[in-house]
Design an enzyme around this catalytic site. Structure first.
Site, PDB file in Angstrom:
ATOM      1  N   GLU A 164      39.866  41.988  36.855  1.00 21.60           N
ATOM      2  CA  GLU A 164      40.615  40.819  36.981  1.00 21.60           C
ATOM      3  C   GLU A 164      41.165  40.216  35.403  1.00 21.60           C
ATOM      4  O   GLU A 164      42.108  39.694  35.372  1.00 21.60           O
ATOM      5  CB  GLU A 164      39.658  40.056  37.883  1.00 21.60           C
ATOM      6  CG  GLU A 164      40.141  40.330  39.263  1.00 21.60           C
ATOM      7  CD  GLU A 164      39.560  41.489  39.833  1.00 21.60           C
ATOM      8  OE1 GLU A 164      38.450  41.971  39.184  1.00 21.60           O
ATOM      9  OE2 GLU A 164      39.848  42.012  40.781  1.00 21.60           O
ATOM     10  N   HIS A 205      34.104  35.629  50.125  1.00 19.50           N
ATOM     11  CA  HIS A 205      35.561  36.126  50.528  1.00 19.50           C
ATOM     12  C   HIS A 205      36.114  34.804  51.428  1.00 19.50           C
ATOM     13  O   HIS A 205      37.117  35.165  52.096  1.00 19.50           O
ATOM     14  CB  HIS A 205      35.684  37.419  51.419  1.00 19.50           C
ATOM     15  CG  HIS A 205      35.272  38.602  50.430  1.00 19.50           C
ATOM     16  ND1 HIS A 205      33.998  38.901  50.103  1.00 19.50           N
ATOM     17  CD2 HIS A 205      36.140  39.622  50.086  1.00 19.50           C
ATOM     18  CE1 HIS A 205      34.139  39.945  49.275  1.00 19.50           C
ATOM     19  NE2 HIS A 205      35.564  40.457  49.523  1.00 19.50           N
TER      20      HIS A 205
END
Lengths: 319, 325
Positions: B60, B129
C-alpha cells in the site's frame, strides 16, 4: 568510457558549487543567520554531481533531508536556494519549505523530503508516469542507508522491477543514520546486494570518486531510458559533518572522520582533469573563483530579500 | 430514469473520465481483469487495457506513494485501496506527502490523485475491515474527503474528484455498493464541498453522510408518522465542509442531530457541532445530540457490532429527545 570534456568540467563545477554553498551555509547557520535546522552534504559531493551529470533537465529526482547537493546538481540557482534557507519570499518555495523541502518541477526536482524514504515511492511513481506518458524521462531517487531499511524502499523496488520502470535508485551509504552506526542495525555489508532480491542489477561504487559514480549512473540511466528497468546503485561515502549542524559528534571515532576527509572527492578529481589536459590550473582556479562569487551573490540576494507577508501562510494549500 | 447500482456508478464515472482524459489511469489490488473486490473497476481493463488499468502487489505504501509521484508529474491516477482500513499503511504518502507537497513547495506543483476506498461496518467484518477513518483525514489540511450516499452522488462526485487538482480521498460504503438508484445517461458532475438536502423538513436537522443518510431517511419516515418533520442534510464532502448549508438548515429547524458511523471523539460530528455552537448557538432550541459509534474497535459478533454502531432506532430516539427538549 569516453566522457565529453564539457561534462567533465561540469562535474567539477557542480562539486565546487556544492562545497562552497555548504561551507557558507555552515558559517551562516553557526552565526545564527538562518532559522531551523540544516543537514549538510559536505563530503558527498561526487554522488549528486556524478549522477545528475547523466540526466536531462526534464528527468526527475527526489531528494532527502540532506538535499542541497542534489538540488544544486540538478541545476538549481543558488540564489533562490539560499533565499529559501533564509525563509524569504524569493526562495524557490516562498519560504514555506526551507532547507529540507526545496522543489522545482521545471528542473525535474520533485522535492527534498524530510521523511526518510519518503521520496522513493514518489520517484517510482514519476517513472510510472513517464512511461505511461511515453515521455522518455527517467526518475532518480536519492536516499541514504537508513532509508534502505524502510518498507517504502522494499515496496518501491519490487514494483519498479516488476513493471520494468525507468527509475534509478541511488543509495548514499554514509555509514550512519543520525547517531547509529548502520553495521549495528543491518546484517549485510552491501545494500546493493538487496537488488538481487528484487530482480534488478545492484552496483557498489566508490561514492567519493565522481568518475566511478558517473559511469555507474550513466549505465543505469541508459538502461532505464531504453526500457530495461531499474538499477540500485550504492555509493559508499561519508558525511563530514554530524547529522545536523549543531549536533555534537559523540558517536564517530575522530580517526574515522579524519580518514574519510583525507579521501575528499574534489581535489583529486581536479588534479586528474589538469593532468589529463582537460582543464588548466588557471582555468580551474577561475572556475572556483566564479563559483565563490555566485555563492556570495546568493547570500547577498537572500539577505536583501523580503520575508513573506505573514498572511501568505494561508496561500498555496489548494490547487 | 434508468437505475444503476452504486458500484456501477463508480465504474461509469471512471470510464467516462478515462475516455475524456488519457492521463487518467487506475491501479490497486485486483483492479485489472478481476474487476475490483467490489466490482468497481469491472470492464475497465477490457476497455482501456493493461497500460492504464493494472494490478499492484500488496504494497500500500508503495503504490499509493507512486500515485503521489505520478500525480505530481502529469497523470491523474485513481488508486484503489481494497479496504480503507489499510489506509494506515500508506498514511505517510497521504499525510506527509500528498497533502503537503503543494503548500510546502509554495504552489509550484499539484497532486491530482484520487484514492478510492471502501469504508464501513454492519457486515460482521470485525475490527480491521469495518472502519471509517474519514475524521482522521478531514483533520489534515490539503486533503479533500468525500463520502457519497447514492449512486447519483457517487457518479457526479467521483467525476469531480478525478478532475480536481488536489488529492481527494473518496470513501465508498460497502453497504451501498449494491443499492440501485436513478442516474441519468447524460453527462453531469456534482461539485465537491456542497451538501445536499436529501429530505426537507422543518422541526429538526439531521446531518449525516454515507450509509448513515439511508438510516436517517428511514428514521425521518418513521418520525413523520409521529408528526415530526425531519430535514436530512447529506454532507457528501466532509472536507471541505459545507458550513453554509449546515448553518442554514439549523437556523431554519433550530434543532440539530448529527449522525455518523464512526467514533465520537474528535470526529466530523464534533466539528459540525462546534461550527453550530460557534456560529448559530442562539438559534438552537435544544442541545445538539450526536448519534455515533461507541468508542471501541468494531467487534465481530453481530450482536456486539449492532450495539457499537448507530442504529435507526438511535436516530429516532435522538430526534425525539431534541424535539421534546
Amino acid at each position: 568510457m569516453e566522457i565529453p570534456r564539457e561534462t567533465l568540467i561540469r562535474m567539477l563545477e557542480l562539486m565546487l558549487k556544492i562545497r562552497h554553498f555548504e561551507n557558507r551555509v555552515k558559517e551562516l547557520f553557526a552565526a545564527g543567520e538562518m532559522p531551523g535546522f540544516v543537514h549538510l552534504y559536505l563530503g558527498q559531493e561526487a554522488i549528486a554531481a556524478g549522477v545528475c551529470a547523466t540526466l536531462n533537465q526534464d528527468d526527475y529526482i527526489t531528494s532527502t533531508h540532506r538535499g542541497h547537493g542534489h538540488i544544486i546538481a540538478k541545476g538549481a540557482d543558488m540564489k533562490y536556494m539560499m533565499a529559501e534557507l533564509y525563509g524569504k519570499a524569493t526562495g524557490y518555495n516562498k519560504g514555506k519549505g526551507g532547507s529540507q523541502h526545496i522543489a522545482w518541477p521545471g528542473l525535474g526536482i520533485l522535492g527534498a523530503n524530510g521523511i526518510v524514504s519518503g521520496g522513493i515511492p514518489i520517484a517510482t511513481g514519476a517513472a510510472m508516469s513517464a512511461r505511461l506518458r511515453k515521455s522518455g524521462q527517467v526518475a532518480v531517487a536519492f536516499f541514504g542507508d537508513g532509508a534502505a531499511n524502510e518498507g517504502a524502499f522494499h515496496e518501491s523496488l519490487n514494483i519498479a522491477a516488476a513493471f520494468c520502470l525507468p527509475v534509478v535508485y541511488v543509495c548514499e551509504n554514509n555509514l550512519y543514520g543520525v547517531g547509529t552506526r548502520q553495521s549495528c542495525v543491518r546484517k549485510i555489508e552491501n545494500i546493493a546486494d538487496r537488488a538481487a532480491g528484487y530482480g534488478m542489477p545492484g552496483v557498489v561504487v566508490d561514492g567519493n570518486d565522481v568518475l566511478a559514480v558517473y559511469e555507474a549512473a550513466y549505465e543505469a540511466v541508459t538502461r532505464a531510458r531504453s526500457g530495461e528497468g531499474p538499477t540500485l546503485i550504492e555509493c559508499k561515502t561519508y558525511r563530514w559533518r554530524t547529522h545536523f549542524e549543531g549536533e555534537p559528534d559523540t558517536y564517530r571515532p575522530p580517526e574515522e572522520v579524519e580518514a574519510w576527509m583525507r579521501r575528499e572527492p574534489i581535489a583529486p578529481y581536479r588534479r586528474h582533469l589538469i593532468e589529463q589536459g582537460i582543464i588548466s590550473a588557471s582555468e580551474a582556479e577561475a572556475l572556483e573563483q566564479g563559483v565563490i562569487a555566485q555563492v556570495d551573490e546568493a547570500v547577498a540576494f537572500a539577505r536583501n530579500s523580503p520575508f513573506p507577508a505573514p498572511e501568505s501562510a494561508l496561500e498555496d494549500l489548494w490547487a | 430514469m434508468r437505475e444503476i447500482s452504486f458500484s456501477q456508478a463508480i465504474v461509469e464515472a471512471t470510464a467516462e473520465e478515462m475516455r475524456r482524459d488519457p492521463n487518467v489511469c487506475v491501479w490497486g489490488l485486483d483492479v485489472g481483469p478481476y474487476g475490483g473486490a467490489f466490482g468497481c473497476t469491472r470492464g475497465l481493463y477490457e476497455e482501456f487495457g493493461p497500460e492504464r488499468v493494472f494490478d499492484m502487489p500488496i504494497s500500500e505504501l508503495g503504490y499509493v506513494g507512486m500515485g503521489v509521484g505520478a500525480a505530481a508529474t502529469g497523470l491523474r491516477p485513481i488508486v484503489e485501496l481494497q479496504f480503507s482500513d489499510w489506509i494506515t499503511l500508506p498514511s505517510d504518502a497521504l499525510i506527509n506527502q500528498a497533502a503537503k507537497m503543494r503548500y510546502m513547495f509554495g504552489g509550484v506543483l499539484a497532486v491530482p490523485m484520487v484514492l478510492r476506498a471502501p469504508v464501513g461496518g454492519y457486515l460482521a467484518a470485525a475490527g480491521q475491515h469495518s472502519n471509517s477513518y474519514e475524521s482522521m483525514f478531514a483533520h489534515i489540511p490539503g486533503l479533500k474527503v468525500v463520502l457519497p450516499s447514492t449512486p447519483y452522488d457517487a457518479k457526479g462526485l467521483l467525476k469531480s474528484a478525478i478532475r480536481d487538482n488536489n488529492t481527494v480521498l473518496f470513501f465508498e460504503h460497502k453497504k451501498l455498493y449494491e443499492i440501485k438508484g436513478p442516474v441519468p445517461q447524460e453527462e453531469y458532475t456534482i461539485p465537491l464541498g456542497k451538501a445536499d438536502i436529501k429530505r426537507p423538513g422543518s422541526d429538526v436537522t439531521v446531518v449525516a453522510y454515507a450509509f448513515m443518510v439511508r438510516k436517517a431517511l428511514a428514521a425521518a419516515e418513521q418520525l413523520a408518522q409521529e408528526g415530526i418533520s425531519v430535514e436530512v442534510l447529506d454532507l457528501r464532502t466532509v472536507s471541505p465542509l459545507d458550513e453554509e448549508a449546515i448553518l442554514n438548515s439549523v437556523k431554519k429547524t433550530q434543532r440539530l442531530v448529527i449522525v455518523q458511523e464512526t467514533w465520537r471523539r474528535c470526529s466530523v460530528g464534533a466539528e459540525v457541532a462546534a461550527i453550530v455552537a460557534e456560529q448559530a448557538l442562539d438559534y438552537l432550541d435544544a442541545p445538539i445530540v450526536r448519534v455515533t459509534a461507541r468508542d471501541v474497535p468494531i467487534p465481530f459478533s453481530p450482536v456486539l457490532e449492532n450495539y457499537v454502531l448507530p442504529q435507526e432506532a438511535d436516530i429516532v430516539a435522538a430526534v425525539r429527545r431534541v424535539v421534546h427538549a
